[in-house]
Design a protein around this motif. Structure first.
Motif, PDB file in Angstrom:
ATOM      1  N   HIS A  99     -21.546 -13.943  50.531  1.00  0.00           N
ATOM      2  CA  HIS A  99     -21.510 -15.386  50.786  1.00  0.00           C
ATOM      3  C   HIS A  99     -20.133 -15.760  51.340  1.00  0.00           C
ATOM      4  CE1 HIS A  99     -21.431 -19.702  50.124  1.00  0.00           C
ATOM      5  NE2 HIS A  99     -22.746 -19.639  50.138  1.00  0.00           N
ATOM      6  N   GLU A 169     -25.758 -18.362  57.636  1.00  0.00           N
ATOM      7  CA  GLU A 169     -25.139 -19.573  57.112  1.00  0.00           C
ATOM      8  C   GLU A 169     -23.860 -19.885  57.886  1.00  0.00           C
ATOM      9  OE1 GLU A 169     -26.458 -20.417  52.838  1.00  0.00           O
ATOM     10  OE2 GLU A 169     -24.721 -19.114  52.703  1.00  0.00           O
ATOM     11  N   GLY A 175     -22.238 -27.195  52.677  1.00  0.00           N
ATOM     12  CA  GLY A 175     -21.708 -28.277  51.851  1.00  0.00           C
ATOM     13  C   GLY A 175     -21.125 -29.450  52.616  1.00  0.00           C
TER      14      GLY A 175
HETATM   15  P1  PGA Z   1     -25.313 -26.072  50.925  1.00  0.00           P
HETATM   16  O1  PGA Z   1     -24.880 -24.563  50.588  1.00  0.00           O
HETATM   17  O2  PGA Z   1     -26.815 -26.116  50.976  1.00  0.00           O
HETATM   18  O3  PGA Z   1     -24.750 -26.894  49.798  1.00  0.00           O
HETATM   19  O4  PGA Z   1     -24.716 -26.404  52.247  1.00  0.00           O
HETATM   20  C1  PGA Z   1     -25.577 -23.470  51.149  1.00  0.00           C
HETATM   21  C2  PGA Z   1     -24.993 -22.186  50.646  1.00  0.00           C
HETATM   22  O5  PGA Z   1     -23.769 -22.071  50.478  1.00  0.00           O
HETATM   23  O6  PGA Z   1     -25.745 -21.213  50.407  1.00  0.00           O
END
Ligand code: PGA
Length: 252
Positions: A99, A169, A175
């Motif tokens: 991540h 991602e 976020g």
């Molecule tokens: P988010 O995070 O949906 O809050 O943007 C996604 C993630 O970090 O997997």
């Protein structure tokens, strides 16, 4: 090629959120998951402290429990770390590796992420391998190069649809409430599919590619129905059962 033949996965990454009382949200998710049985796989990745109790709540349901990180080794002198075997023993069936918050907070390299993905396989866990570009890299038109480099460095040999899931991602979308356009998501997912085909041959078609970054019930229909988008990795919106189920409802 579309992922029509692959059952989608909607996974919630709770990050460093959740105390015992949050089991009430999980219970609601387990109840809501019944309507999606056979159509989509659901997963919640709580903090490690909750894996065992959440696995007990979710046992026999359509909701799997995953972990958020693991150490590459099975055991040893690594204070504070958890091995993939320990997470499996606690009831996890998957683990997120690489991540972007681990890559940035803990300086995890592609090689370290690859070792974790291999550890996951050793322990019988599915690895959810995260890749994605920063805002600066996107502005410099480096998105595909970054994704290719991360995949080349962190996707283990022998990866297969049964042991790995890719999560695209974009770091700038996590976020922030920002998301790439559906066209941009489709372009990156098609590129990842092509890379998987080159690396894994026909098995590359069997690997689910999730989109992650500010997925909400409102934008899920545009983002999750695209070709080669095999589900979502959801952060903030996975903390509330209604929002998480609202996203998964795309597949009802
Ligand atoms: P988010 O995070 O949906 O809050 O943007 C996604 C993630 O970090 O997997």
């Amino acid at each position: 090629m579309a992922q029509a033949s692959l059952r989608p996965l909607v996974a919630g990454n709770w990050k460093m959120n959740g105390l015992k009382a949050a089991a009430a949200e999980l219970e609601q998710i387990v109840a809501g998951a019944q309507a999606l049985a056979g159509k989509a796989d659901l997963m919640i990745c709580p903090p490690a402290t909750l894996i065992a109790s959440f696995a007990a709540v979710a046992r026999g349901s359509a909701v799997a429990i995953g972990a958020q990180d693991c150490h590459a080794e099975a055991s040893g002198a690594h204070t504070g770390d958890l091995s993939a075997e320990m997470l499996a023993d606690a009831g996890a069936s998957a683990v997120i590796v690489g991540h972007s918050e681990r890559r940035s907070d803990h300086n995890e390299s592609d090689a370290a992420v690859k070792a974790k993905a291999l550890a996951a396989r050793r322990a019988g866990l599915t690895a959810i391998l995260c890749i994605g570009e920063t805002h600066a890299q996107r502005k410099n038109n480096e998105t595909l190069a970054v994704v290719a480099r991360q995949l080349a460095g962190s996707l283990p040999e022998g990866a297969a649809g049964s042991n790995i899931v890719i999560a695209y991602e974009p770091v700038w979308a996590i976020g922030t409430g920002l998301t790439p356009t559906p066209d941009d998501v489709a372009k990156v997912h098609a590129f990842i599919r092509q890379q998987l085909r080159e690396r894994l041959g026909g098995e590359g078609e069997r690997v689910r590619i999730l989109y992650g970054g500010s997925v909400k019930p409102e934008n899920a229909p545009q983002l999750l129905k695209l070709a080669d988008v095999g589900g979502a990795l959801v952060g903030g919106a996975s903390l509330k059962a209604n929002d998480f189920l609202g996203i998964a409802a795309v597949y009802r």
